[in-house]
Design an enzyme around this catalytic site. Structure first.
Site, PDB file in Angstrom:
ATOM      1  N   ASP A  29       0.859  -1.184   0.000  1.00  0.00           N
ATOM      2  CA  ASP A  29       0.000   0.000   0.000  1.00  0.00           C
ATOM      3  C   ASP A  29       0.897   1.237   0.000  1.00  0.00           C
ATOM      4  O   ASP A  29       1.860   1.310   0.772  1.00  0.00           O
ATOM      5  CB  ASP A  29      -0.912  -0.021   1.241  1.00  0.00           C
ATOM      6  N   ILE A  30       0.593   2.179  -0.857  1.00  0.00           N
ATOM      7  CA  ILE A  30       1.446   3.356  -1.025  1.00  0.00           C
ATOM      8  C   ILE A  30       1.320   4.325   0.171  1.00  0.00           C
ATOM      9  O   ILE A  30       2.183   5.170   0.375  1.00  0.00           O
ATOM     10  CB  ILE A  30       1.124   4.063  -2.370  1.00  0.00           C
ATOM     11  N   GLU A  88     -12.241   3.711  -1.298  1.00  0.00           N
ATOM     12  CA  GLU A  88     -11.499   4.588  -2.204  1.00  0.00           C
ATOM     13  C   GLU A  88     -11.357   3.991  -3.605  1.00  0.00           C
ATOM     14  O   GLU A  88     -11.594   4.679  -4.598  1.00  0.00           O
ATOM     15  CB  GLU A  88     -10.110   4.827  -1.591  1.00  0.00           C
ATOM     16  N   HIS A  93      -9.960  -5.455  -2.776  1.00  0.00           N
ATOM     17  CA  HIS A  93      -8.622  -5.602  -2.210  1.00  0.00           C
ATOM     18  C   HIS A  93      -8.723  -5.885  -0.726  1.00  0.00           C
ATOM     19  O   HIS A  93      -9.555  -5.318  -0.030  1.00  0.00           O
ATOM     20  CB  HIS A  93      -7.752  -4.366  -2.466  1.00  0.00           C
ATOM     21  N   HIS A  95      -6.661  -5.622   2.760  1.00  0.00           N
ATOM     22  CA  HIS A  95      -5.518  -5.010   3.446  1.00  0.00           C
ATOM     23  C   HIS A  95      -4.947  -6.037   4.416  1.00  0.00           C
ATOM     24  O   HIS A  95      -5.697  -6.595   5.232  1.00  0.00           O
ATOM     25  CB  HIS A  95      -5.959  -3.804   4.281  1.00  0.00           C
TER      26      HIS A  95
HETATM   27  P1  5GP Z   1      -9.865   1.547   0.387  1.00  0.00           P
HETATM   28  O1  5GP Z   1     -10.469   1.488  -1.010  1.00  0.00           O
HETATM   29  O2  5GP Z   1      -9.592   0.178   0.937  1.00  0.00           O
HETATM   30  O3  5GP Z   1     -10.686   2.387   1.310  1.00  0.00           O
HETATM   31  O4  5GP Z   1      -8.454   2.283   0.265  1.00  0.00           O
HETATM   32  C1  5GP Z   1      -7.628   2.074  -0.855  1.00  0.00           C
HETATM   33  C2  5GP Z   1      -6.210   1.795  -0.418  1.00  0.00           C
HETATM   34  O5  5GP Z   1      -5.427   1.717  -1.596  1.00  0.00           O
HETATM   35  C3  5GP Z   1      -5.591   2.911   0.455  1.00  0.00           C
HETATM   36  O6  5GP Z   1      -4.992   2.320   1.597  1.00  0.00           O
HETATM   37  C4  5GP Z   1      -4.563   3.569  -0.463  1.00  0.00           C
HETATM   38  O7  5GP Z   1      -3.405   4.003   0.216  1.00  0.00           O
HETATM   39  C5  5GP Z   1      -4.240   2.474  -1.471  1.00  0.00           C
HETATM   40  N1  5GP Z   1      -3.929   2.991  -2.788  1.00  0.00           N
HETATM   41  C6  5GP Z   1      -4.683   3.866  -3.514  1.00  0.00           C
HETATM   42  N2  5GP Z   1      -4.106   4.112  -4.708  1.00  0.00           N
HETATM   43  C7  5GP Z   1      -2.955   3.388  -4.729  1.00  0.00           C
HETATM   44  C8  5GP Z   1      -1.919   3.231  -5.694  1.00  0.00           C
HETATM   45  O8  5GP Z   1      -1.928   3.804  -6.775  1.00  0.00           O
HETATM   46  N3  5GP Z   1      -0.901   2.391  -5.372  1.00  0.00           N
HETATM   47  C9  5GP Z   1      -0.857   1.718  -4.181  1.00  0.00           C
HETATM   48  N4  5GP Z   1       0.189   0.917  -3.975  1.00  0.00           N
HETATM   49  N5  5GP Z   1      -1.816   1.846  -3.250  1.00  0.00           N
HETATM   50  C10 5GP Z   1      -2.852   2.677  -3.516  1.00  0.00           C
END
Ligand code: 5GP
Length: 133
Positions: A29-30, A88, A93, A95
């Site tokens: 995760d970035i 987001e 995905h 975590h």
């Molecule tokens: P969620 O959809 O689970 O609420 O959050 C999306 C997760 O994906 C976040 O923790 C965010 O840091 C990660 N994320 C979003 N865009 C990117 C990306 O382009 N590259 C990586 N490696 N992680 C990402």
């Protein structure tokens, strides 16, 4: 339009890859909650995890278990926490977050910042550990 994670799988956007097979992909995760925070995704682009077909759903968790085993072997932690949010990015995905305490899985807390070199180093450690499982 392809999701950001599909573009990562296709190599159009760079990622710190941890593991891959024909159906699943794992990468750092970035914006990590902790060192080694990894996302595990199916290559098939489905937004909501509970909409996955049964085989992909089961396979995703089996793949995630291997990733978590690799994390546990190289990242100092008590255990690997698991969370699915998807608020987001509309591409399923999981975590996987190394934990020392309950609060380490709080997504509202400030993320840590790592240098590209450290991301690369962690991805390398995890990838080596994954390949030994
Ligand atoms: P969620 O959809 O689970 O609420 O959050 C999306 C997760 O994906 C976040 O923790 C965010 O840091 C990660 N994320 C979003 N865009 C990117 C990306 O382009 N590259 C990586 N490696 N992680 C990402």
């Amino acid at each position: 339009m392809a999701s950001i994670f599909t573009r990562i799988v296709n190599g159009e956007i760079p990622s710190y890859k941890v593991a891959e097979d024909d159906r699943f992909y794992a990468f750092l995760d970035i914006n990590p909650l902790a060192e080694g925070h990894t996302l595990v995704i199916p290559k098939v682009e489905v937004d909501y995890i509970f909409d996955l077909d049964e085989e992909t759903y089961q396979g995703l968790f089996a793949f995630a278990r291997k990733v978590a085993t690799a994390q546990k072997s190289v990242i100092p932690c008590k255990r690997i926490g698991i969370a699915v949010l998807g608020m987001e990015v509309p591409h399923t995905h999981i975590h996987l977050v190394p934990l020392h305490s309950e609060g380490d899985l709080d997504f509202r807390k400030e993320k840590i910042s790592l240098t590209p070199e450290r991301f690369k180093e962690i991805a390398g450690l995890l990838s080596n550990a994954f390949n030994k499982i």
